[in-house]
Design a protein around this motif. Structure first.
Motif, PDB file in Angstrom:
ATOM      1  N   ARG A   1      -2.828   0.742  -7.103  1.00  0.00           N
ATOM      2  CA  ARG A   1      -4.011   0.595  -7.154  1.00  0.00           C
ATOM      3  C   ARG A   1      -4.043  -0.948  -5.257  1.00  0.00           C
ATOM      4  O   ARG A   1      -3.783  -1.261  -5.505  1.00  0.00           O
TER       5      ARG A   1
ATOM      6  N   CYS B   1       0.019   0.017 -10.612  1.00  0.00           N
ATOM      7  CA  CYS B   1      -1.105  -0.493 -11.049  1.00  0.00           C
ATOM      8  C   CYS B   1      -1.506  -1.233 -12.646  1.00  0.00           C
ATOM      9  O   CYS B   1      -2.142  -2.071 -12.797  1.00  0.00           O
TER      10      CYS B   1
ATOM     11  N   SER C   1      -6.202   4.777 -10.920  1.00  0.00           N
ATOM     12  CA  SER C   1      -5.242   4.688  -9.980  1.00  0.00           C
ATOM     13  C   SER C   1      -5.856   5.383  -8.206  1.00  0.00           C
ATOM     14  O   SER C   1      -6.743   6.083  -8.667  1.00  0.00           O
TER      15      SER C   1
ATOM     16  N   HIS D   1     -10.502  -4.889  -9.438  1.00  0.00           N
ATOM     17  CA  HIS D   1     -10.202  -3.495  -9.130  1.00  0.00           C
ATOM     18  C   HIS D   1     -10.994  -2.228  -8.763  1.00  0.00           C
ATOM     19  O   HIS D   1     -10.895  -1.556  -8.165  1.00  0.00           O
TER      20      HIS D   1
ATOM     21  N   SER E   1     -12.455  -0.514  -5.444  1.00  0.00           N
ATOM     22  CA  SER E   1     -12.389   1.207  -6.099  1.00  0.00           C
ATOM     23  C   SER E   1     -13.747   2.214  -5.513  1.00  0.00           C
ATOM     24  O   SER E   1     -13.739   2.505  -4.706  1.00  0.00           O
TER      25      SER E   1
END
Length: 303
Positions: free
Chosen positions: A20, A107, A113, A166, A170
């Motif tokens: 990630r 991750c 991921s 995260h 993303s």
């Protein structure tokens, strides 16, 4: 030149295992009369111009200048790890920027991921297949919002903020990929006017629930209101006001058909302060009052 240990385009991130993005640096900075030395990072960098103007120069591995990119408010550049570059800001045009740098890490129980993101997002796959050392994009406003949210989450601190950070980065990569996917269309013939018009329309779709005016939309795309109105009408064959009115009516139709929100409250949900004006506008566009429209939907649904 640095070894590109964390290159965005390393196939390991989407094929080798579960990795990630991980932010290693972030900062706001007001640059004034500044000429940066050429340097490179062992991380991927996103530089976002909040205000003002700057020039980003990119060099080749042999030290030759490959690109000189002028960036203005709302522009961002994505630089792969190891790319030699420098920033130039002139004295009479200060530039405020928000920068983040990120690498990749295991991750460790925090998903999705990169492999999962790529599997379910075609624009992200296309972005990673491009292998461009730098990509310059024009932001319609949502990337700036995501970047600010990332910084706020990190500053707030605490382990429970890591998952949200995260998810936000993303989201950032997916949005950058979507913008990058639109670039070939622009180069193939879509004019700069059409690009500004699209950004104005995107802004209205994101803020139709607010009391926005033409001047607000023009400010969001960094154009004079009169000029934006002219190119918008020439491109869309309607005024900005007409486009926003039709957009709000479409949202009202959805709320009337799919929710039980009282009709008296619908105006507030679509950015109109006057319920009387909402009813008049709705009937003008659809030929029905809001109450009659909701009743017709119920009849069709149970008929």
């Amino acid at each position: 030149m640095l070894e590109r240990k964390y290159s965005l385009y390393d196939p390991l991130w989407r094929e080798g295992g579960d990795y990630r993005p991980h932010i290693v640096a972030y900062y706001y900075k007001q640059w004034v009369d500044f000429h940066m030395d050429v340097h490179a990072h062992d991380a991927i960098e996103i530089m976002y111009v909040i205000s003002g103007t700057c020039v980003v120069e990119i060099e080749t591995e042999t030290g030759e200048r490959a690109q000189s990119i002028t960036m203005r408010k709302g522009d961002l550049i994505l630089l792969d790890a190891g790319v030699p570059h420098c920033l130039i800001v002139e004295k009479d045009s200060p530039c405020r920027m928000l920068n983040i740098e990120f690498t990749f890490t295991d991750c460790d129980g925090i998903y999705p991921s990169m492999k999962q993101l790529v599997e379910h997002n075609a624009p992200l796959t296309q972005l990673l297949d491009r292998h461009q050392s730098s990509i310059v994009l024009r932001d319609p406003s949502d990337i700036h919002h995501i970047l600010k949210s990332i910084v706020m989450e990190i500053d707030t601190g605490g382990s429970h903020h890591e998952s949200m950070t995260h998810l936000l980065i993303s989201q950032l990569l997916v949005r950058v990929a979507r913008l990058a996917a639109e670039e070939p269309e622009d180069r193939a013939g879509a004019s700069l006017h059409q690009r500004y018009v699209r950004q104005a329309a995107e802004y209205m779709h994101q803020h139709y629930d607010c009391d926005i005016q033409v001047k607000d939309i023009a400010a969001a795309v960094s154009l004079h209101p009169v000029y934006l109105q002219r190119i918008f009408r020439a491109t869309m064959h309607m005024t900005i006001t007409e486009y926003l009115a039709e957009l709000r009516v479409e949202k009202a139709k959805m709320l009337l058909a799919r929710t039980d929100i009282p009709i008296i409250d619908i105006a507030d949900y679509i950015g109109l302060n006057s319920r009387q004006y909402f009813s008049m506008l709705f009937k003008k566009v659809t030929g029905l009052s809001p109450a009659a429209y909701r009743k017709s939907i119920e009849i069709r649904r149970h008929g």
